[in-house]
Enzyme design. Structure first.
Site, PDB file in Angstrom:
ATOM      1  N   SER A 229      -6.208  12.315   2.617  1.00 43.93           N
ATOM      2  CA  SER A 229      -5.633  11.477   1.571  1.00 43.93           C
ATOM      3  C   SER A 229      -5.635  10.024   1.999  1.00 43.93           C
ATOM      4  CB  SER A 229      -4.192  11.902   1.291  1.00 43.93           C
ATOM      5  OG  SER A 229      -3.335  11.505   2.354  1.00 43.93           O
ATOM      6  N   ASP A 230      -5.713   9.124   1.023  1.00 41.63           N
ATOM      7  CA  ASP A 230      -5.331   7.754   1.326  1.00 41.63           C
ATOM      8  C   ASP A 230      -3.843   7.780   1.658  1.00 41.63           C
ATOM      9  OD1 ASP A 230      -5.332   5.019   1.682  1.00 41.63           O
ATOM     10  OD2 ASP A 230      -6.407   4.603  -0.176  1.00 41.63           O
ATOM     11  N   TRP A 231      -3.377   6.778   2.378  1.00 40.27           N
ATOM     12  CA  TRP A 231      -2.032   6.810   2.950  1.00 40.27           C
ATOM     13  C   TRP A 231      -0.977   6.807   1.825  1.00 40.27           C
ATOM     14  CZ3 TRP A 231      -5.505   7.694   6.048  1.00 40.27           C
ATOM     15  CH2 TRP A 231      -5.364   7.724   7.433  1.00 40.27           C
ATOM     16  N   ALA A 233      -0.966   8.974  -0.752  1.00 37.10           N
ATOM     17  CA  ALA A 233      -1.558   9.291  -2.060  1.00 37.10           C
ATOM     18  C   ALA A 233      -1.208  10.678  -2.571  1.00 37.10           C
ATOM     19  CB  ALA A 233      -3.082   9.155  -1.985  1.00 37.10           C
TER      20      ALA A 233
END
Length: 759
Positions: A229-231, A233
């Site tokens: 995941s993006d941080w 997300a």
């Protein structure tokens, strides 16, 4: 390896499995010491290694020195995959020295609009170019045993509401534009990880978008790495894991771990699904562990020199009235804050603590030690007006042999976390350029920015313009080398520079409203849009000047006709007709003469960068694979090529086509008919199967139908062409006009015809 991992996973407790799927800190994954499973460290990229001293969180973390290479806008403008591969190798060496297992990059999101605040981190408006450059970057990094994280998957094309915006994209542009660079990089370079974006795509959060993460990325494209995941997300850890998000970052998040454990125990999550995610994570963890990292050094001076080389290859000379290259000037006016305070990178998560920083004023003096340089600030750091600074700069410029204006788009106008509101430089900067150029016609404007800027108010007054982008820590040396002719500029634009913001493809739908961004321009972003609209631009995609000249001749193809599934190779002779050695970027575009679905006027499908000595000729060979001729067909859910003529356009930019070839695609296999009860007469006659079945029937009934509709033998009636009316009428409706002469009801007749065409 696979069996060993399965055996290892069988020894893990449920709690340990769940814990491996959530970060242990801001930058590390969990370890399981009892089974010798190590932690893995990641770091922000993509144009440098942002290695934090600690594993904590927060934007204020201290970071270790690393080489700040030019940002993606410049890297793509080199059009040189081999050079970008070397950048990747250097980045990997720094990761090895600094103890980083996976570098978070590259970013291949499309430059849908020049307003996106993060465009400096993205390569291009064109997916083919972005995919080629990204693949080279990934291959370079991973060749040294360091992983990459291809991002942000998918459609992260704006900063406005990027944590929640719903990107509404039809299937063809999604496949052909917004996923294509990801697909190329995944299939060619095999990144260890793919990072999904925050936003939604067509109503689904990317963290829970099983259509894109599981079905397309993992199953269709065969991605074997882990999805991270993006941080921050992920909203629902169980739903996200089921959709294909293997690793949630950052951590620690005990509640997330507990949610996975509880879901398995309740039956809401099959343990096999959790095992699959763990296997993907461990595959990368052990691949990273195979190469020892940390506690070593890298050659920072060699990497600084590489950064300078790359910067020089990616800067684009946009205008030159003959002033450049400089030579013989005894006095130079050096104007603009960016000459003293180098503007070489963007703000946000990619911000690098550089090992060195070259200052333009110092680099110019070193390159031309005999010249007298006078400096003027020209504009302030903020948006305030300072006529006194402009007056001082103009006075200095008037007494010099030439003026060099360093104009940087300030951080408060362009950065991660917000989008630009316009394409303008600051009012002070525009007034400065105008005043200096009026006082000194021999003026060069050097731009530092991440995407296109407006130039209409001052371009005609400047003798030369150099697009230097966000040029990296050694960019000042590259600027000096280009200005004084040590390096012949060879950068080419990887995005179109429009005349004005209102001309851009997404202008009417940017940035969206009510939580939705509608990609109404469809396939037509960048040069595809300007081609379709026959619109003038400031500088076209692929454009860039040189200090020498090149001619193209003798274009030919390895075959003039080819079958479905095949490709071909295009050859062209390129000659340096000038007096200086230089590099040319040969670009190959494909035009489909006729297609059943609309297609852009032309699309980039190949390129090559070559270096030629004065008078030298080289034969350039560019291979086109089958995909170069296809388009995505939503009904068939496949890439489709159709029999017919294709034009191959060879040029120096999208607007400067030098050579043309025609080739013919033959023997495409006949796909199932798309005809149905709603199909028109025209669609029946255009369908390969339907035409044969319907032609005789149509000929027999055409006259009667036209007569019943009030048309004469030539199809004219009621002041209009009745034949055109008939052609665009659905067959079922047309049959009602001749119902008395049919062997059965119109409904049964059309059912019989459809049965024959689909047999």
């Amino acid at each position: 390896m696979t069996q060993n991992l399965k055996d290892l996973i069988a020894q893990l407790t449920l709690e340990e499995k769940a814990s491996l799927c959530v970060g242990d800190s801001n930058w590390t994954t969990p370890s399981v010491p009892r089974l010798n499973i190590p932690a893995m460290r990641v770091a922000d990229g993509p144009h440098g290694v942002r290695r934090t001293v600690s594993s904590g969180s927060g934007s204020g973390e201290e970071t270790l020195p690393a080489t700040c290479f030019p940002t993606a806008s410049l890297l793509a403008s080199t059009w040189d995959p081999d050079l970008i591969r070397r950048v990747g190798e250097a980045l990997a060496e720094e990761c090895l020295a600094l103890g980083v297992d996976v570098l978070l990059g590259p970013g291949v999101n499309m430059k849908r609009s020049p307003l996106c605040g993060r465009n400096f981190e993205y390569f291009s408006e064109d997916p083919f170019l972005a995919g080629e450059i990204a693949s080279a970057w990934i291959e370079g990094v991973q060749s040294r045993g360091v992983g990459t994280s291809l991002k942000h998957f998918a459609a992260n094309n704006q900063e406005f509401q990027r944590f929640s915006i719903d990107a509404q994209i039809n299937e063809r542009p999604l496949r052909e534009i917004y996923l294509a660079a990801f697909e190329k990089a995944v299939k060619t370079a095999h990144p260890w990880t793919v990072m999904h974006a925050y936003n939604k795509v067509n109503g689904k959060l990317m963290s829970e978008n099983d259509d894109l993460l599981r079905h397309i990325l993992k199953e269709e494209w065969g991605f074997e790495g882990l999805v991270v995941s993006d941080w921050g997300a992920v909203r629902d850890r169980v739903k996200s894991l089921l959709a294909g998000t293997d690793l949630e970052m950052p951590g620690p998040k005990p509640r997330r771990v507990r949610a996975l454990v509880d879901a398995v125990r309740s039956g809401a999550l099959a343990e096999a699904a959790l095992d699959e995610a763990v296997e993907r994570i461990l595959r990368v963890v052990f691949k990273a562990a195979a190469t020892p990292k940390g506690g070593m050094s890298f050659d920072d001076l060699a990497h600084h020199r590489l950064a300078a080389e790359v910067a020089a290859q990616g800067m684009v000379l946009l205008k030159n009235d003959g002033l450049l290259p400089l030579g013989g000037q005894k006095s130079l006016a050096v104007i603009g804050r960016a000459a003293q305070e180098a503007h070489f990178q963007g703000g946000g998560s990619s911000h690098i603590h550089p090992t060195h920083v070259s200052i333009p004023l110092e680099a110019l003096q070193a390159r031309c030690p005999g010249a007298h340089l006078r400096y003027a600030e020209g504009y302030p750091a903020d948006d305030s007006s300072h006529p006194d600074l402009i007056a001082e700069a103009a006075a200095i410029a008037a007494t010099a042999d030439a003026a060099l204006l360093f104009i940087a788009l300030p951080d408060w106008k362009e950065s991660e976390s917000y989008d630009r509101t316009d394409l303008d430089l600051t009012a002070q900067q525009v007034a400065l350029i105008q005043a200096v150029c009026a006082a000194q016609p021999r003026s060069v404007v050097i731009l530092n920015n991440g995407s296109s800027v407006a130039m209409g108010e001052w371009l005609d007054q400047a003798a030369a313009v150099l697009e230097a982008w966000m040029m990296g820590q050694a960019g000042a040396e590259a600027v000096a080398d280009i200005l004084f002719g040590v390096v012949n500029p060879s950068g080419r634009l990887s995005e179109t520079f429009p005349l004005g913001l209102e001309d851009t493809p997404a202008y009417l739908s940017w940035p969206g409203e009510l939580g939705r961004a509608s990609y109404d321009e469809g396939l037509y972003i960048g040069y595809r849009w300007y081609d379709a609209r026959r619109m003038a631009v400031r500088f076209p995609f692929g454009f860039g000047l040189s200090y020498t000249q090149f001619t193209y001749s003798n274009a030919r193809a390895s075959k003039t006709s080819f079958n479905e599934g095949e490709g071909l190779t295009v050859f062209v002779d390129v000659t340096n007709t000038g007096s200086l050695a230089g590099c040319e970027v040969v670009q190959l575009y494909v035009h489909d003469a006729e297609a059943s679905l609309h297609r852009p006027e032309k699309e980039l499908k190949g390129f090559a960068k070559i270096k030629l000595q004065p008078g030298e000729t080289q034969t350039v060979a560019i291979a086109l694979d089958w995909r170069a001729f296809t388009f995505w067909h939503p009904t068939y859910q496949d890439w489709v090529g159709e029999d017919g003529e294709f034009e191959l356009l060879i040029g120096a930019s999208s607007a400067d086509i030098r050579q043309r070839l025609s080739v013919t695609l033959e023997n495409c296999h006949l796909r199932p008919s798309l005809l149905n009860e709603e199909s028109t007469v025209r669609e029946w006659l255009a369908d390969p199967r339907g035409a044969d079945i319907f032609a005789e029937f149509f000929a027999a009934l055409q006259g009667q139908a036209l007569a019943n509709m009030g048309g004469d033998e030539e199809g004219q009636g009621m002041g209009m062409n009745m034949l055109d009316l008939l052609m665009d009428m659905r067959v079922l409706s047309a049959l009602h006009f001749v119902e008395d002469g049919l062997p059965d009801t119109p409904e049964n007749v059309i059912a019989s015809l459809l049965a024959r065409v689909q047999a």
